[in-house]
Design a protein around this motif. Structure first.
Motif, PDB file in Angstrom:
ATOM      1  N   LEU A  66       0.878  -1.011   0.000  1.00 20.24           N
ATOM      2  CA  LEU A  66       0.000   0.000   0.000  1.00 20.24           C
ATOM      3  C   LEU A  66       0.962   1.107   0.000  1.00 20.24           C
ATOM      4  O   LEU A  66       1.668   1.301   0.808  1.00 20.24           O
ATOM      5  CB  LEU A  66      -0.778   0.234   1.182  1.00 20.24           C
ATOM      6  CG  LEU A  66      -2.107  -0.380   1.390  1.00 20.24           C
ATOM      7  CD1 LEU A  66      -2.463  -0.410   2.699  1.00 20.24           C
ATOM      8  CD2 LEU A  66      -3.125  -0.388   0.644  1.00 20.24           C
ATOM      9  N   ARG A  67       1.664  -2.392   0.544  1.00 19.96           N
ATOM     10  CA  ARG A  67       2.375  -0.837  -0.274  1.00 19.96           C
ATOM     11  C   ARG A  67       2.100  -0.372   0.628  1.00 19.96           C
ATOM     12  O   ARG A  67       0.469  -1.804   0.559  1.00 19.96           O
ATOM     13  CB  ARG A  67       2.230  -1.820   0.174  1.00 19.96           C
ATOM     14  CG  ARG A  67       3.117  -2.225   1.526  1.00 19.96           C
ATOM     15  CD  ARG A  67       2.579  -2.991   1.518  1.00 19.96           C
ATOM     16  NE  ARG A  67       2.586  -3.075   0.640  1.00 19.96           N
ATOM     17  CZ  ARG A  67       1.676  -3.080   1.017  1.00 19.96           C
ATOM     18  NH1 ARG A  67       1.744  -3.451   0.827  1.00 19.96           N
ATOM     19  NH2 ARG A  67       0.894  -3.861   0.570  1.00 19.96           N
ATOM     20  N   GLY A  68       1.216   4.081  -0.436  1.00 16.44           N
ATOM     21  CA  GLY A  68       0.849   2.990  -1.248  1.00 16.44           C
ATOM     22  C   GLY A  68       0.741   1.673  -0.548  1.00 16.44           C
ATOM     23  O   GLY A  68       1.571   1.264   0.170  1.00 16.44           O
ATOM     24  N   ILE A  69      -0.270   1.001  -0.837  1.00 17.25           N
ATOM     25  CA  ILE A  69      -0.527  -0.325  -0.304  1.00 17.25           C
ATOM     26  C   ILE A  69      -0.791  -1.319  -1.422  1.00 17.25           C
ATOM     27  O   ILE A  69      -1.500  -1.027  -2.328  1.00 17.25           O
ATOM     28  CB  ILE A  69      -1.719  -0.321   0.639  1.00 17.25           C
ATOM     29  CG1 ILE A  69      -1.461   0.716   1.721  1.00 17.25           C
ATOM     30  CG2 ILE A  69      -1.959  -1.665   1.219  1.00 17.25           C
ATOM     31  CD1 ILE A  69      -2.599   0.856   2.661  1.00 17.25           C
ATOM     32  N   ILE A  70      -0.275  -2.491  -1.309  1.00 17.06           N
ATOM     33  CA  ILE A  70      -0.507  -3.526  -2.293  1.00 17.06           C
ATOM     34  C   ILE A  70      -1.146  -4.730  -1.642  1.00 17.06           C
ATOM     35  O   ILE A  70      -0.591  -5.242  -0.707  1.00 17.06           O
ATOM     36  CB  ILE A  70       0.815  -4.004  -2.892  1.00 17.06           C
ATOM     37  CG1 ILE A  70       0.910  -3.521  -4.313  1.00 17.06           C
ATOM     38  CG2 ILE A  70       0.983  -5.454  -2.887  1.00 17.06           C
ATOM     39  CD1 ILE A  70       2.038  -4.108  -5.056  1.00 17.06           C
ATOM     40  N   PRO A  71      -2.251  -5.239  -2.078  1.00 18.40           N
ATOM     41  CA  PRO A  71      -2.789  -6.470  -1.552  1.00 18.40           C
ATOM     42  C   PRO A  71      -2.123  -7.658  -2.194  1.00 18.40           C
ATOM     43  O   PRO A  71      -1.807  -7.609  -3.346  1.00 18.40           O
ATOM     44  CB  PRO A  71      -4.267  -6.415  -1.905  1.00 18.40           C
ATOM     45  CG  PRO A  71      -4.471  -5.153  -2.605  1.00 18.40           C
ATOM     46  CD  PRO A  71      -3.138  -4.576  -2.929  1.00 18.40           C
ATOM     47  N   ARG A  72      -1.959  -8.720  -1.433  1.00 16.55           N
ATOM     48  CA  ARG A  72      -1.443  -9.923  -2.036  1.00 16.55           C
ATOM     49  C   ARG A  72      -2.362 -11.073  -1.707  1.00 16.55           C
ATOM     50  O   ARG A  72      -2.869 -11.196  -0.629  1.00 16.55           O
ATOM     51  CB  ARG A  72      -0.069 -10.273  -1.476  1.00 16.55           C
ATOM     52  CG  ARG A  72       0.893  -9.164  -1.461  1.00 16.55           C
ATOM     53  CD  ARG A  72       2.207  -9.742  -1.053  1.00 16.55           C
ATOM     54  NE  ARG A  72       2.660  -9.630   0.158  1.00 16.55           N
ATOM     55  CZ  ARG A  72       2.220  -9.766   1.402  1.00 16.55           C
ATOM     56  NH1 ARG A  72       1.419 -10.065   1.692  1.00 16.55           N
ATOM     57  NH2 ARG A  72       2.603  -9.661   2.520  1.00 16.55           N
ATOM     58  N   ARG A  73      -2.496 -11.995  -2.619  1.00 16.18           N
ATOM     59  CA  ARG A  73      -3.218 -13.229  -2.380  1.00 16.18           C
ATOM     60  C   ARG A  73      -2.696 -14.289  -3.294  1.00 16.18           C
ATOM     61  O   ARG A  73      -1.924 -14.002  -4.194  1.00 16.18           O
ATOM     62  CB  ARG A  73      -4.690 -13.029  -2.589  1.00 16.18           C
ATOM     63  CG  ARG A  73      -5.439 -13.514  -1.341  1.00 16.18           C
ATOM     64  CD  ARG A  73      -6.888 -13.477  -1.573  1.00 16.18           C
ATOM     65  NE  ARG A  73      -7.520 -13.321  -0.313  1.00 16.18           N
ATOM     66  CZ  ARG A  73      -8.467 -14.142   0.121  1.00 16.18           C
ATOM     67  NH1 ARG A  73      -8.914 -15.090  -0.642  1.00 16.18           N
ATOM     68  NH2 ARG A  73      -8.986 -13.971   1.295  1.00 16.18           N
ATOM     69  N   SER A  74      -3.178 -15.501  -3.120  1.00 13.76           N
ATOM     70  CA  SER A  74      -2.690 -16.575  -3.970  1.00 13.76           C
ATOM     71  C   SER A  74      -3.258 -16.482  -5.365  1.00 13.76           C
ATOM     72  O   SER A  74      -2.846 -17.214  -6.238  1.00 13.76           O
ATOM     73  CB  SER A  74      -3.057 -17.924  -3.340  1.00 13.76           C
ATOM     74  OG  SER A  74      -4.442 -17.965  -3.160  1.00 13.76           O
ATOM     75  N   LEU A  93      -5.630   8.903  -5.548  1.00 14.83           N
ATOM     76  CA  LEU A  93      -5.857   7.815  -6.493  1.00 14.83           C
ATOM     77  C   LEU A  93      -6.949   6.859  -6.065  1.00 14.83           C
ATOM     78  O   LEU A  93      -7.683   6.323  -6.886  1.00 14.83           O
ATOM     79  CB  LEU A  93      -4.555   7.022  -6.677  1.00 14.83           C
ATOM     80  CG  LEU A  93      -4.641   5.765  -7.543  1.00 14.83           C
ATOM     81  CD1 LEU A  93      -4.953   6.133  -8.985  1.00 14.83           C
ATOM     82  CD2 LEU A  93      -3.343   4.979  -7.460  1.00 14.83           C
ATOM     83  N   SER A  94      -7.056   6.623  -4.748  1.00 14.57           N
ATOM     84  CA  SER A  94      -7.887   5.525  -4.260  1.00 14.57           C
ATOM     85  C   SER A  94      -8.614   5.913  -2.974  1.00 14.57           C
ATOM     86  O   SER A  94      -8.192   6.809  -2.251  1.00 14.57           O
ATOM     87  CB  SER A  94      -7.003   4.299  -3.998  1.00 14.57           C
ATOM     88  OG  SER A  94      -7.700   3.291  -3.320  1.00 14.57           O
ATOM     89  N   ASN A  95      -9.706   5.183  -2.687  1.00  8.97           N
ATOM     90  CA  ASN A  95     -10.387   5.351  -1.400  1.00  8.97           C
ATOM     91  C   ASN A  95      -9.838   4.384  -0.354  1.00  8.97           C
ATOM     92  O   ASN A  95     -10.398   4.242   0.728  1.00  8.97           O
ATOM     93  CB  ASN A  95     -11.894   5.146  -1.560  1.00  8.97           C
ATOM     94  CG  ASN A  95     -12.253   3.717  -1.932  1.00  8.97           C
ATOM     95  OD1 ASN A  95     -11.373   2.889  -2.213  1.00  8.97           O
ATOM     96  ND2 ASN A  95     -13.539   3.405  -1.954  1.00  8.97           N
ATOM     97  N   ALA A  96      -8.732   3.689  -0.656  1.00 12.30           N
ATOM     98  CA  ALA A  96      -8.134   2.727   0.269  1.00 12.30           C
ATOM     99  C   ALA A  96      -7.755   3.414   1.576  1.00 12.30           C
ATOM    100  O   ALA A  96      -7.189   4.506   1.585  1.00 12.30           O
ATOM    101  CB  ALA A  96      -6.901   2.083  -0.355  1.00 12.30           C
ATOM    102  N   ASN A  97      -8.065   2.751   2.695  1.00 11.45           N
ATOM    103  CA  ASN A  97      -7.684   3.273   4.005  1.00 11.45           C
ATOM    104  C   ASN A  97      -7.018   2.180   4.825  1.00 11.45           C
ATOM    105  O   ASN A  97      -6.990   1.014   4.422  1.00 11.45           O
ATOM    106  CB  ASN A  97      -8.886   3.869   4.738  1.00 11.45           C
ATOM    107  CG  ASN A  97      -9.978   2.842   5.010  1.00 11.45           C
ATOM    108  OD1 ASN A  97      -9.764   1.638   4.926  1.00 11.45           O
ATOM    109  ND2 ASN A  97     -11.175   3.324   5.333  1.00 11.45           N
ATOM    110  N   MET A  98      -6.481   2.549   5.969  1.00  7.87           N
ATOM    111  CA  MET A  98      -5.741   1.583   6.763  1.00  7.87           C
ATOM    112  C   MET A  98      -5.554   2.103   8.182  1.00  7.87           C
ATOM    113  O   MET A  98      -5.874   3.264   8.482  1.00  7.87           O
ATOM    114  CB  MET A  98      -4.369   1.323   6.132  1.00  7.87           C
ATOM    115  CG  MET A  98      -3.497   2.573   6.089  1.00  7.87           C
ATOM    116  SD  MET A  98      -1.872   2.234   5.417  1.00  7.87           S
ATOM    117  CE  MET A  98      -1.278   1.038   6.627  1.00  7.87           C
TER     118      MET A  98
END
Length: 300
Positions: free
Chosen positions: A3-11, A221-226
């Motif tokens: 996010l990262r910036g945030i980055i999600p990871r998954r399989s 860029l994004s509405n991503a929060n944390m």
């Protein structure tokens, strides 16, 4: 927590588009060596060298894989770490390389979508805004992700912190980060921090010191929060030995680096000068703040 910036990871995850990839955040390493499905843990002195269904985080996209990783066994005891600035090394077969970049219809995207916002500004003028939105936000907390600032405590060494280093396709670079991950539907930020830290580092959190208010991850860029959870991890001794075993999913290749807190800022600056490395913004801002307090005389 890719996010990262945030980055999600998954399989599993969709292909990425170049315009969005270019806008996200990166990380770094000490002589990074990665290998799929085989994690050999060693330590080197940088002065000489350098399944619980969950969602990992770190920029805004996920690595795609068509296979499911077997569950990773947990260790019951705390192994030891070798000396102050030490690096876990993973053997790699080759450097990661992007083989293609194509447009991704939002109807096919699993993790994110693009939206157009129409709004009226402060002067009454009608305007529009393009935004990348997550499809995975927890309804329970209303928060996407948690980053995990950590302090490793040992009776025989100065306080240290554990960093994770991994390849990020949106950046086509290795990023240096703190562990982080998406919050599952039934979790609080604190619960997610404890789980993610165990999975990515192998360590059990001894205590959660604080959990921050909700923060914007990339508001233009994004509405991503944390949220940021600060944790303590008690380690019996920081001596020769190995880091505890991780519980990584297929496609995750995460190197762990232990750095004394007193040397964190200088180490991140060193990483940032390396080719194909980027330091995650959250981590660098924390270290820069610590350094600012030490070097600037404002009587704070």
């Amino acid at each position: 927590m890719q996010l990262r910036g945030i980055i999600p990871r998954r399989s599993a995850s969709p292909a990425l588009t170049r315009p969005l990839m270019d806008l996200f955040i990166p990380s770094l390493t000490n002589n990074l060596i990665l290998t799929p499905n085989k994690h050999t843990t060693t330590f080197t002195d940088p002065h000489h060298h350098h399944t619980h269904h969950h969602r990992h985080l770190h920029l805004l996209f996920h690595h795609q894989s068509t296979t499911t990783a077997p569950a990773k066994p947990r260790r019951n005891s705390f192994p030891h770490i070798l000396k102050s600035k030490m690096t876990q090394t993973l053997h790699k077969k080759q450097e990661p390389a992007i083989t293609s970049v194509t447009e991704l219809p939002t109807s096919e995207a699993r993790w994110v979508t693009l939206q157009k916002i129409e709004y009226t500004d402060q002067t009454g003028k009608a305007r529009t805004w393009e935004v990348a939105s997550r499809k995975t936000r927890s309804a329970k907390t209303g928060v996407d992700a948690v980053a995990i600032g950590n302090i490793l405590l040992s009776p025989n060494k100065a306080p240290s912190t554990l960093l994770v280093i991994q390849y990020r396709p949106p950046l086509d670079a290795y990023t240096v980060e703190w562990p982080a991950g998406l919050i599952d539907e039934d979790e609080t930020a604190e619960e997610a921090a404890v789980r993610e830290f165990k999975e990515e580092t192998g360590y059990e959190v001894s205590r959660v010191l604080s959990v921050s208010p909700v923060q914007a991850a990339d508001p233009g860029l994004s509405n991503a929060n944390m949220q940021m959870a600060m944790v303590e991890v008690e380690v019996p001794e920081l001596e020769a030995g190995s880091l505890p075993e991780q519980r990584l999913e297929d496609g995750e290749h995460i190197e762990r680096v232990v750095v004394p807190l007193a040397e964190l800022y200088e180490k991140l600056v060193e990483y940032s000068k390396r080719e194909r490395f980027i330091v995650a913004a959250k981590l660098f801002h924390f270290a820069a703040g610590m350094d600012f307090m030490k070097t600037q005389k404002y009587g704070l």
